[in-house]
Design an enzyme around this catalytic site. Structure first.
Site, short mmCIF file in Angstrom:
data_model
loop_
_atom_site.label_atom_id
_atom_site.label_comp_id
_atom_site.label_asym_id
_atom_site.label_seq_id
_atom_site.Cartn_x
_atom_site.Cartn_y
_atom_site.Cartn_z
N GLY A 194 12.46 42.14 26.06
CA GLY A 194 13.24 43.07 26.46
C GLY A 194 13.85 43.56 27.62
O GLY A 194 11.86 43.60 27.66
N ILE A 198 11.61 50.27 29.12
CA ILE A 198 10.45 50.56 29.17
C ILE A 198 9.39 48.50 29.02
O ILE A 198 8.51 48.65 29.50
CB ILE A 198 10.35 50.14 26.84
CG1 ILE A 198 10.61 51.39 26.96
CG2 ILE A 198 8.75 49.97 26.26
CD1 ILE A 198 10.88 51.84 25.28
N HIS A 457 15.77 62.83 59.95
CA HIS A 457 14.96 61.20 59.94
C HIS A 457 13.45 61.44 60.40
O HIS A 457 12.50 62.24 60.96
CB HIS A 457 15.34 61.22 61.40
CG HIS A 457 14.99 59.58 62.73
ND1 HIS A 457 15.14 58.30 61.67
CD2 HIS A 457 14.56 59.93 63.30
CE1 HIS A 457 14.82 57.98 62.33
NE2 HIS A 457 14.13 58.37 63.26
#
Length: 478
Positions: A194, A198, A457
């Site tokens: 998978g 996770i 910036h």
């Protein structure tokens, strides 16, 4: 006589305890039932401890590359037990914090297993023994087993790892995310089944510590819920770092041997075997809706989740559900907001359903990923004429100074109205950047307003500005 409350919540995860606090703030006499850990899976076994583990891996990665910063860290090493101990300490600290917040807000904790016996009534029995560690002690002042009544009952029982037939975790050779967070020894090789958040987080954690990691994904690309361009960029960066992937592939068998596993993988019509020390099954989660008494009360469920109306109300008056048990996206921050909406609706405040298109999603691997709203493909499928802006990390001064110049910021706009439809990021610290676009979408900000916003910036956030500019052909630094 049964104890009576205005609101009783079953489950003390992020959704449950946040809901309890908000209910108490609104003047409700509130109780919270918990059987194992205040803070639930997220705080104790998910969101928080995994981020602690990943932070250790990130620091170690930087130590190994100290020379790139003009520094020296010869013979950099790690102590696996200390890494795990630190993650548990982080969870323990927050667990205590949740208890303090509940006490401060006068929320009554009831310690045990809850079951709905009839509308407005809950039977609480002694909690069972947790499978993975000693039984935690109930917080001081907590009530015990008994029958409790409440005008409004909210189910917030969360979710658990999904198990596929034949690939079930056994706690020794095949791990769920519970075992993956408590390794006693580091495997030399690892298969992750998978490639969602996770799976990717554990894959990058173990890989950073030197484990040979292969990830198998049934879909044709990793991180399949992400924008296709972003997931492709993430794969390229992770493969460059040494991770291995097999997509459009299925693990059909796990042959569990004495000290390892031989996995059979089907890919492209061919069958191959892969021998590894350990396997992590990371194929998603499923809601905890069993043994609550829902069937007897006639509560409607679909696909393993409780059906609600957008305000937490189920098909049974006085009974509500929030968080993972109420359906995807199964995210802690979604549960928290659903809970607040639920109790504010009960109070009679002016509420509206949670807009799921404006819920951010984050993956904390290396690189990080973050997104909100529609992907480019989904926006086009929905009929929008789109303008797409992109800006790479390699053109940003702060990213170069950090030594993190690999990544991409992508924005998707409605070309006709300038409405921001989605934002997708991959690279360093993007999980902290995404909220700027979430706020913008919530305020219905257009491209013109974003272009006229002043970004500090040097910051990584300047890339967000440049991505917007690029969508309208006005990019400056590329």
């Amino acid at each position: 006589m049964a104890d009576a409350f205005d609101i009783l919540i079953i489950g003390s995860g992020p959704g449950g305890y946040v809901t309890a606090i908000r209910a108490a703030q609104l003047g409700f006499k509130t109780a919270l039932v918990e059987r194992e850990h205040l803070g639930g899976i997220c705080l104790n076994w998910g969101c928080i401890p995994t981020k602690a583990l990943l932070r250790s891996a990130e620091v170690f990665h930087q130590m190994k590359h100290a020379g790139a910063y003009g520094l020296s860290a010869p013979n950099a090493s790690f102590d696996l037990a200390a890494i795990v101990q630190r993650s548990r300490a982080v969870s323990g600290r927050l667990n205590m914090g949740v208890g303090g917040l509940l006490k401060k807000n006068k929320v009554q904790i009831i310690w045990g297993e809850a079951k709905l016996t009839k509308p407005g009534e809950v039977l609480v029995t002694a909690p069972g023994q947790p499978a993975r560690q000693p039984q935690p002690s109930p917080p001081r002042g907590a009530l015990g087993p008994g029958t409790y009544q409440a005008r409004h009952i909210i189910i917030a029982t969360g979710a658990r790892p999904r198990a596929l037939r034949g690939l079930e975790p056994d706690g020794r050779l095949v791990w769920s995310y519970f075992e993956a967070m408590l390794p006693q020894d580091l495997p030399k090789s690892l298969l992750v089944i998978g490639s969602g958040a996770i799976g990717i987080e554990f894959a990058t954690f173990y890989h950073a510590l030197g484990v040979d990691v292969t990830v198998v994904e049934v879909m044709d690309r990793i991180l399949p819920v992400e924008d296709e361009e972003i997931s492709a960029t993430a794969r390229k960066l992770m493969e460059k770092d040494g991770l291995k992937f097999k997509t459009a592939a299925t693990v059909t068998k796990l042959d569990r041997q004495k000290n390892g596993v031989v996995a059979t993988i089907e890919q492209g019509g061919a069958s191959i075997t892969l021998a590894v020390d350990r396997v992590i099954a990371a194929v998603g989660v499923q809601g905890n809706i069993e043994n609550l008494g829902l069937e007897a009360l006639g509560v409607k469920t679909e696909r393993g989740c409780i059906v609600t109306d957008g305000f937490g109300r189920t098909t049974v008056p006085g009974l509500y559900a929030i968080g993972d048990v109420a359906g995807p996206p199964m995210l802690a921050h979604k549960a928290e907001h659903e809970g607040v909406i639920c109790v504010e609706t009960i109070k009679g405040l002016n509420t509206h359903p949670l807009n799921k298109e404006q819920i951010p999603g984050c993956t904390y691997g290396r690189p990080q990923l973050a997104s909100v709203g529609l992907t480019e493909a989904r926006a086009k499928a929905a009929g929008f004429e789109v303008r797409v802006g992109r800006f790479p990390f390699l053109a940003n001064g702060k990213a170069i100074a950090l030594g993190e110049d690999q990544g991409l910021i992508k924005t998707v706009f409605d070309a006709k109205t300038g409405r921001l439809l989605g934002a997708h990021m991959v690279g360093a610290e993007v999980t902290e950047l995404i909220q700027g676009f979430v706020v913008a979408m919530g305020l219905e900000t257009t491209e013109e307003e974003l272009m006229h916003t002043v970004f500090a910036h040097p910051t990584l956030s300047e890339m967000m500005h440049e991505s917007v500019l690029d969508a309208w052909g006005r990019v400056i630094h590329m």
